[in-house]
Scaffold this active site. Structure first.
Site, PDB file in Angstrom:
ATOM      1  N   ARG A  96       0.841  -1.206   0.000  1.00  0.00           N
ATOM      2  CA  ARG A  96       0.000   0.000   0.000  1.00  0.00           C
ATOM      3  C   ARG A  96       0.874   1.252   0.000  1.00  0.00           C
ATOM      4  O   ARG A  96       0.568   2.247  -0.668  1.00  0.00           O
ATOM      5  CB  ARG A  96      -0.919  -0.023   1.220  1.00  0.00           C
ATOM      6  N   ASN A 150     -10.490  -4.353  -0.018  1.00  0.00           N
ATOM      7  CA  ASN A 150     -10.504  -3.266  -0.998  1.00  0.00           C
ATOM      8  C   ASN A 150      -9.724  -3.621  -2.262  1.00  0.00           C
ATOM      9  O   ASN A 150      -8.826  -4.458  -2.204  1.00  0.00           O
ATOM     10  CB  ASN A 150      -9.855  -2.024  -0.372  1.00  0.00           C
ATOM     11  N   CYS A 172     -18.726  -1.713   2.862  1.00  0.00           N
ATOM     12  CA  CYS A 172     -17.849  -0.585   3.155  1.00  0.00           C
ATOM     13  C   CYS A 172     -18.416   0.166   4.353  1.00  0.00           C
ATOM     14  O   CYS A 172     -19.609   0.079   4.643  1.00  0.00           O
ATOM     15  CB  CYS A 172     -17.787   0.341   1.933  1.00  0.00           C
ATOM     16  N   HIS A 202     -16.811   3.878  -2.540  1.00  0.00           N
ATOM     17  CA  HIS A 202     -15.870   5.020  -2.490  1.00  0.00           C
ATOM     18  C   HIS A 202     -16.198   6.042  -3.572  1.00  0.00           C
ATOM     19  O   HIS A 202     -15.350   6.853  -3.943  1.00  0.00           O
ATOM     20  CB  HIS A 202     -14.417   4.557  -2.613  1.00  0.00           C
ATOM     21  N   TYR A 257     -14.348  10.273  -0.207  1.00  0.00           N
ATOM     22  CA  TYR A 257     -13.418   9.977  -1.310  1.00  0.00           C
ATOM     23  C   TYR A 257     -13.630  10.873  -2.525  1.00  0.00           C
ATOM     24  O   TYR A 257     -12.759  10.979  -3.388  1.00  0.00           O
ATOM     25  CB  TYR A 257     -13.546   8.507  -1.715  1.00  0.00           C
TER      26      TYR A 257
END
Ligand code: G6P
Length: 438
Positions: A96, A150, A172, A202, A257
């Site tokens: 990540r 995700n 989510c 998102h 987001y």
């Protein structure tokens, strides 16, 4: 299911697991779990044993007859499972951090689930989810797959497009986070708030807001745009304020987001500054995880520690337990989930995954049709859906040009040549977790 429920959690060594266990404990009366299998990979064995030890202490403290199993053998855990939850991170936080840092070098947003980072999280994750589904088809063909790995929306799309598995629900915590933010801003209990959610994961919008069952959208937007208070965000997203006239014109509540799309330059500046000071979000979370696991090791701890609320994904796991409880008990309550559109949003293909309020039944979510999204939101949502579909194709095929197409059509990537530079660097950086591209 009088024999009691068997649940398998893939990625059981996650720091979020104590919230999952807390959710199961508080619902035991209506959700009598007999076995909880926490599954991880060898690299996660130490974390699995630490989190698993806390899970066992939490359940013992609650005095419940739930047997917790810790295993590296996914197939053993999946056998005859009633529900499978997936919450894993291929490449761990190190991957990540690369997703968040590399795009910044090219002037592009580096983020866990958006832009190039979202593409590569999907490329790493989708083959693993499809492999888990192959095991489920053999070992627990009647189970429900509850995925909050995700990018949850892209993963749901990939399963619907590239497998025959249909008992999947993508989850989510953003919708529950938006509801809690609205309640907090209005100073009321969250139970008094209802929001019509629709869009993608998102990329979801709060289309209408209700207070005590009465439409309250205009009043809330007035409140939001007049107060200089927070416009609501998650722990992992900078709380940049919306332009009041933009929100009034939009007449819908963007999710946190959306800042990456409606405030791209400001968000990029925030990320660059963070990366040059305290570190990217993954690097900050890595420190937070160390603290959490030190806490989890404490044999005197037998509750979910409040520090877990510092993670952006807080309330994810409770949403999962809520969903499992409603499927198991055929509650027919309304929850925002990722499920097949089936015409609920006119401008999205019927067979695509959308994130939308759905009636939760024993046969799974029934999406509540909204007609269509507001005109002003349709273009971005459809562009992200195109990106998700091409990204899923690239994940399944390992085809370089398909991956470049996905990267190039992503709204956060400025040109095909920049897309190619970022793609080439990230394919090398993530080589060990992208066998389909070798
Ligand atoms: C939000 C999102 C999750 C995401 C999380 C990251 O809650 O809904 O999808 O994984 O934030 O939180 P973190 O603490 O890992 O940055």
């Amino acid at each position: 299911m009088s024999k009691g429920i068997k649940i398998a959690t893939i990625g059981g060594g996650s720091s979020y697991t104590p919230e999952l266990v807390e959710g199961f404990i508080k619902r035991y009366e209506s959700l009598p779990i007999r076995e909880l299998w926490l599954v991880d990979i060898p690299e996660g064995e130490e974390k699995l044993n630490i989190v698993g030890g806390l899970a066992k202490r939490m359940i013992k403290e609650a005095g419940l007859p739930i047997k917790v199993h810790l295993t590296l053998d996914r197939r053993e855990a999946l056998k005859d499972a009633d529900f499978v939850t997936t919450q894993f991170r291929v490449g761990l936080l190190e991957a990540r951090a690369k997703d968040e840092r590399i795009p910044l070098k090219y002037g592009v947003i580096g983020q866990e689930t958006n832009g190039p980072g979202g593409l590569f999280k999907g490329l790493r994750t989708i083959p693993v989810i499809l492999d888990i589904i192959k095991d489920m088809e053999e070992l627990c063909p009647n189970a429900w797959l509850i995925n909050f790995t995700n990018p949850a929306g892209m993963v749901t799309e990939a399963v619907l497009r590239h497998s025959n598995w249909r008992k999947i629900v993508g989850l989510c915590n953003v919708p529950v986070g938006i509801k809690m933010g609205i309640a907090d801003q209005l100073g009321v209990e969250v139970e008094r708030i209802h929001v019509d959610f629709a869009g993608l994961n998102h990329m979801v919008y709060g289309l209408n807001i209700y207070l005590d069952g009465e439409l309250y959208t205009d009043q809330y937007i007035d409140h939001l745009t007049s107060s200089d208070g927070s416009s609501g965000t998650m722990r992992n997203i900078a709380d940049l304020k919306w332009e009041p006239d933009f929100i009034k014109a939009l007449r819908a509540i963007p999710c946190p987001y959306h800042r990456y799309y409606y405030k791209t330059d400001e968000m990029f500046a925030e990320e660059k500054k963070a990366a040059d000071t305290e570190g990217t979000r993954a690097e900050v979370v890595k420190k937070l995880e160390k603290e959490l696991f030190e806490l989890y090791k404490d044999q005197a701890l037998s509750i979910k520690p409040p520090q877990l609320e510092q993670r952006g994904g807080a309330y994810y796991s409770d949403a999962a337990c809520n969903l499992i409880d409603s499927i198991y008990n055929d509650r027919k309550d309304i929850q925002p989930v990722n499920t097949m559109n089936n015409g609920a949003i006119a401008s999205i293909p019927d067979e695509s995954a959308v994130e939308i309020n759905s009636v939760i039944t024993k046969d799974g979510p029934k999406p509540i049709a909204i007609g269509d999204l507001p005109v002003a939101t349709r273009g971005l949502v459809q562009q992200i859906k195109s990106f998700e579909r091409v990204a899923a194709e690239a994940a399944v095929t390992g085809d370089y040009q398909t991956a470049l197409l996905a990267m190039t059509i992503n709204p956060l990537v400025p040109s095909d040549s920049v897309a190619k530079e970022i793609l080439d660097e990230m394919l090398v950086a993530h080589k060990e977790h992208l066998p389909q591209f070798l």
